[in-house]
Motif scaffolding. Structure first.
Motif, PDB file in Angstrom:
ATOM      1  N   TYR A  24       0.874  -1.152   0.086  1.00 46.87           N
ATOM      2  CA  TYR A  24       0.100  -0.003   0.115  1.00 46.87           C
ATOM      3  C   TYR A  24       0.803   1.279  -0.035  1.00 46.87           C
ATOM      4  CZ  TYR A  24      -3.076   3.707   1.587  1.00 46.87           C
ATOM      5  OH  TYR A  24      -3.371   4.931   1.633  1.00 46.87           O
ATOM      6  N   LEU A  25       2.012   1.217   0.880  1.00 51.69           N
ATOM      7  CA  LEU A  25       2.871   2.337   0.947  1.00 51.69           C
ATOM      8  C   LEU A  25       3.568   2.803  -0.458  1.00 51.69           C
ATOM      9  CD1 LEU A  25       4.147   2.110   4.601  1.00 51.69           C
ATOM     10  CD2 LEU A  25       2.411   3.746   3.771  1.00 51.69           C
ATOM     11  N   LEU A  26       3.829   1.558  -0.985  1.00 54.43           N
ATOM     12  CA  LEU A  26       4.487   1.829  -2.346  1.00 54.43           C
ATOM     13  C   LEU A  26       3.602   2.211  -3.508  1.00 54.43           C
ATOM     14  CD1 LEU A  26       6.803  -1.658  -2.230  1.00 54.43           C
ATOM     15  CD2 LEU A  26       7.788   1.012  -2.134  1.00 54.43           C
ATOM     16  N   VAL A  27       2.532   1.833  -3.532  1.00 52.52           N
ATOM     17  CA  VAL A  27       1.519   2.207  -4.372  1.00 52.52           C
ATOM     18  C   VAL A  27       1.212   3.657  -4.074  1.00 52.52           C
ATOM     19  CG1 VAL A  27      -0.998   2.051  -5.112  1.00 52.52           C
ATOM     20  CG2 VAL A  27       0.596   0.226  -5.006  1.00 52.52           C
ATOM     21  N   HIS A  28       1.006   4.090  -2.741  1.00 48.98           N
ATOM     22  CA  HIS A  28       0.761   5.332  -2.415  1.00 48.98           C
ATOM     23  C   HIS A  28       1.695   6.535  -2.896  1.00 48.98           C
ATOM     24  CE1 HIS A  28      -1.294   8.575  -0.364  1.00 48.98           C
ATOM     25  NE2 HIS A  28      -0.126   8.656   0.181  1.00 48.98           N
ATOM     26  N   ALA A  29       3.084   5.897  -2.726  1.00 51.28           N
ATOM     27  CA  ALA A  29       4.550   6.945  -2.918  1.00 51.28           C
ATOM     28  C   ALA A  29       4.420   6.981  -4.582  1.00 51.28           C
ATOM     29  CB  ALA A  29       5.438   6.273  -2.257  1.00 51.28           C
ATOM     30  N   HIS A  30       4.098   5.926  -5.185  1.00 50.59           N
ATOM     31  CA  HIS A  30       4.208   5.922  -6.529  1.00 50.59           C
ATOM     32  C   HIS A  30       2.927   6.918  -7.204  1.00 50.59           C
ATOM     33  CE1 HIS A  30       4.665   4.750 -10.888  1.00 50.59           C
ATOM     34  NE2 HIS A  30       3.210   4.528 -10.746  1.00 50.59           N
ATOM     35  N   HIS A  31       1.877   6.723  -6.582  1.00 48.92           N
ATOM     36  CA  HIS A  31       0.663   7.696  -6.879  1.00 48.92           C
ATOM     37  C   HIS A  31       1.115   9.034  -6.737  1.00 48.92           C
ATOM     38  CE1 HIS A  31      -3.203   9.610  -7.192  1.00 48.92           C
ATOM     39  NE2 HIS A  31      -3.486   8.759  -7.860  1.00 48.92           N
ATOM     40  N   GLN A  32       1.747   9.494  -5.844  1.00 48.80           N
ATOM     41  CA  GLN A  32       2.159  10.840  -5.376  1.00 48.80           C
ATOM     42  C   GLN A  32       3.136  11.326  -6.293  1.00 48.80           C
ATOM     43  OE1 GLN A  32       3.300  10.674  -1.314  1.00 48.80           O
ATOM     44  NE2 GLN A  32       1.375  11.547  -0.583  1.00 48.80           N
ATOM     45  N   GLN A  33       4.043  10.367  -6.489  1.00 48.71           N
ATOM     46  CA  GLN A  33       5.211  10.526  -7.562  1.00 48.71           C
ATOM     47  C   GLN A  33       4.507  11.335  -8.884  1.00 48.71           C
ATOM     48  OE1 GLN A  33       8.519  11.583  -7.001  1.00 48.71           O
ATOM     49  NE2 GLN A  33       8.866  11.755  -9.297  1.00 48.71           N
ATOM     50  N   ASP A  66      -1.436   2.936 -15.582  1.00 48.46           N
ATOM     51  CA  ASP A  66      -1.828   1.781 -16.281  1.00 48.46           C
ATOM     52  C   ASP A  66      -0.581   1.426 -16.807  1.00 48.46           C
ATOM     53  OD1 ASP A  66      -4.276   1.957 -16.152  1.00 48.46           O
ATOM     54  OD2 ASP A  66      -4.721   3.089 -17.866  1.00 48.46           O
ATOM     55  N   LEU A  67       0.411   2.148 -17.300  1.00 47.41           N
ATOM     56  CA  LEU A  67       1.875   1.718 -17.762  1.00 47.41           C
ATOM     57  C   LEU A  67       2.544   0.975 -16.600  1.00 47.41           C
ATOM     58  CD1 LEU A  67       4.122   1.715 -20.006  1.00 47.41           C
ATOM     59  CD2 LEU A  67       4.924   3.868 -18.772  1.00 47.41           C
ATOM     60  N   THR A  68       2.722   1.415 -15.444  1.00 44.35           N
ATOM     61  CA  THR A  68       3.281   1.129 -14.311  1.00 44.35           C
ATOM     62  C   THR A  68       2.568  -0.482 -13.908  1.00 44.35           C
ATOM     63  OG1 THR A  68       3.722   3.152 -13.394  1.00 44.35           O
ATOM     64  CG2 THR A  68       4.125   0.940 -11.898  1.00 44.35           C
ATOM     65  N   ARG A  69       1.187  -0.560 -13.931  1.00 40.97           N
ATOM     66  CA  ARG A  69       0.540  -1.801 -13.794  1.00 40.97           C
ATOM     67  C   ARG A  69       0.946  -2.837 -14.833  1.00 40.97           C
ATOM     68  NH1 ARG A  69      -4.440  -0.200 -13.566  1.00 40.97           N
ATOM     69  NH2 ARG A  69      -4.328   0.020 -11.214  1.00 40.97           N
ATOM     70  N   ARG A  70       1.124  -2.384 -15.839  1.00 41.13           N
ATOM     71  CA  ARG A  70       1.455  -3.377 -16.866  1.00 41.13           C
ATOM     72  C   ARG A  70       3.037  -3.700 -16.982  1.00 41.13           C
ATOM     73  NH1 ARG A  70      -1.154   0.324 -20.512  1.00 41.13           N
ATOM     74  NH2 ARG A  70       0.786   0.922 -21.331  1.00 41.13           N
ATOM     75  N   MET A  71       3.739  -2.884 -16.512  1.00 44.97           N
ATOM     76  CA  MET A  71       5.102  -3.239 -16.290  1.00 44.97           C
ATOM     77  C   MET A  71       5.491  -4.307 -15.222  1.00 44.97           C
ATOM     78  SD  MET A  71       6.889   0.375 -17.195  1.00 44.97           S
ATOM     79  CE  MET A  71       8.094   0.233 -15.610  1.00 44.97           C
ATOM     80  N   LEU A  72       4.553  -4.140 -14.166  1.00 44.95           N
ATOM     81  CA  LEU A  72       4.485  -4.714 -12.835  1.00 44.95           C
ATOM     82  C   LEU A  72       4.057  -6.184 -13.006  1.00 44.95           C
ATOM     83  CD1 LEU A  72       3.992  -2.371 -10.066  1.00 44.95           C
ATOM     84  CD2 LEU A  72       6.043  -3.286 -10.725  1.00 44.95           C
ATOM     85  N   LEU A  73       2.945  -6.167 -14.040  1.00 48.64           N
ATOM     86  CA  LEU A  73       2.476  -7.687 -14.194  1.00 48.64           C
ATOM     87  C   LEU A  73       3.425  -8.421 -15.030  1.00 48.64           C
ATOM     88  CD1 LEU A  73      -1.100  -6.777 -14.932  1.00 48.64           C
ATOM     89  CD2 LEU A  73      -0.454  -7.944 -13.112  1.00 48.64           C
ATOM     90  N   THR A  74       3.951  -7.794 -16.010  1.00 49.53           N
ATOM     91  CA  THR A  74       5.136  -8.526 -16.801  1.00 49.53           C
ATOM     92  C   THR A  74       6.231  -8.958 -16.071  1.00 49.53           C
ATOM     93  OG1 THR A  74       4.476  -6.982 -18.827  1.00 49.53           O
ATOM     94  CG2 THR A  74       6.527  -8.058 -18.809  1.00 49.53           C
ATOM     95  N   THR A  75       6.604  -8.264 -15.116  1.00 54.93           N
ATOM     96  CA  THR A  75       7.891  -8.358 -14.388  1.00 54.93           C
ATOM     97  C   THR A  75       7.236  -9.450 -13.486  1.00 54.93           C
ATOM     98  OG1 THR A  75       8.491  -6.103 -14.246  1.00 54.93           O
ATOM     99  CG2 THR A  75       9.502  -7.299 -12.583  1.00 54.93           C
ATOM    100  N   THR A  76       6.334  -9.572 -12.798  1.00 58.71           N
ATOM    101  CA  THR A  76       5.843 -10.741 -12.160  1.00 58.71           C
ATOM    102  C   THR A  76       5.610 -12.063 -12.593  1.00 58.71           C
ATOM    103  OG1 THR A  76       3.617 -10.215 -12.009  1.00 58.71           O
ATOM    104  CG2 THR A  76       4.649  -9.414 -10.118  1.00 58.71           C
TER     105      THR A  76
END
Length: 124
Positions: A24-33, A66-76
Motif C-alpha cells: 500500500y505504501l509503495l503504491v501510494h508513494a508511486h501515485h504521489q510521484q 496503467d503503464l506501471t501496472r502493465r510493467m509490474l504484471l510483466t515483471t511478476t
C-alpha cells in the motif's frame, strides 16, 4: 534445505499484514510521484486553464498508473517463469548429485568389501 522466511507464495497473495502495508505504501508513494510529475508538466504549460490542467493531470495519472501496472504484471510473470525454471534446474541438480553420491558410496563399499575379503583371505 530451508526456505527463506520472507517469501511471497506462488499464488501472489501476501502472507502477512506487513506485506500488505508495504505494498500500500509503495503504491501510494508511486501515485504521489506521478501526481507531482503531472503538476510539473502542467506548470511548464502556463497557457492551460485550470480545467485543462486538471484534465491533463487526470489523463497523465491514468496513463502512468496503467503503464506501471502493465510493467509490474510483466515483471511478476517473468519472475514466476524464472522461479519455475530455477526450481526445475535445482531439482535436476539435486537428483544428479544424489546419483553421484550413491555411485561413490557404492564404489567405496565395494572397495571396502574387497579389501576386507582380501584381508580375511591373507590372514588365514
Amino acid at each position: 534445505m530451508k526456505r527463506a522466511r520472507h517469501q511471497t507464495p506462488h499464488d501472489g497473495r501476501d502472507r502477512s499484514p506487513t506485506d500488505a502495508i508495504e505494498a500500500y505504501l509503495l503504491v501510494h508513494a508511486h501515485h504521489q510521484q506521478a501526481h507531482r510529475e503531472a503538476e510539473n508538466l502542467c506548470a511548464r504549460m502556463p497557457w492551460l486553464t485550470t480545467a485543462q490542467a486538471e484534465d491533463l493531470t487526470r489523463h497523465y495519472l491514468r496513463q502512468r498508473i496503467d503503464l506501471t501496472r502493465r510493467m509490474l504484471l510483466t515483471t511478476t510473470e517473468r519472475a514466476t517463469q524464472l522461479r519455475q525454471e530455477y526450481e526445475t534446474r535445482y531439482a535436476l541438480l539435486r537428483r544428479s548429485l544424489l546419483k553421484r553420491h550413491a555411485a561413490c558410496a557404492s564404489a567405496v563399499l565395494a572397495c571396502v568389501g574387497g579389501i576386507t575379503t582380501l584381508a580375511c583371505l591373507l590372514t588365514r
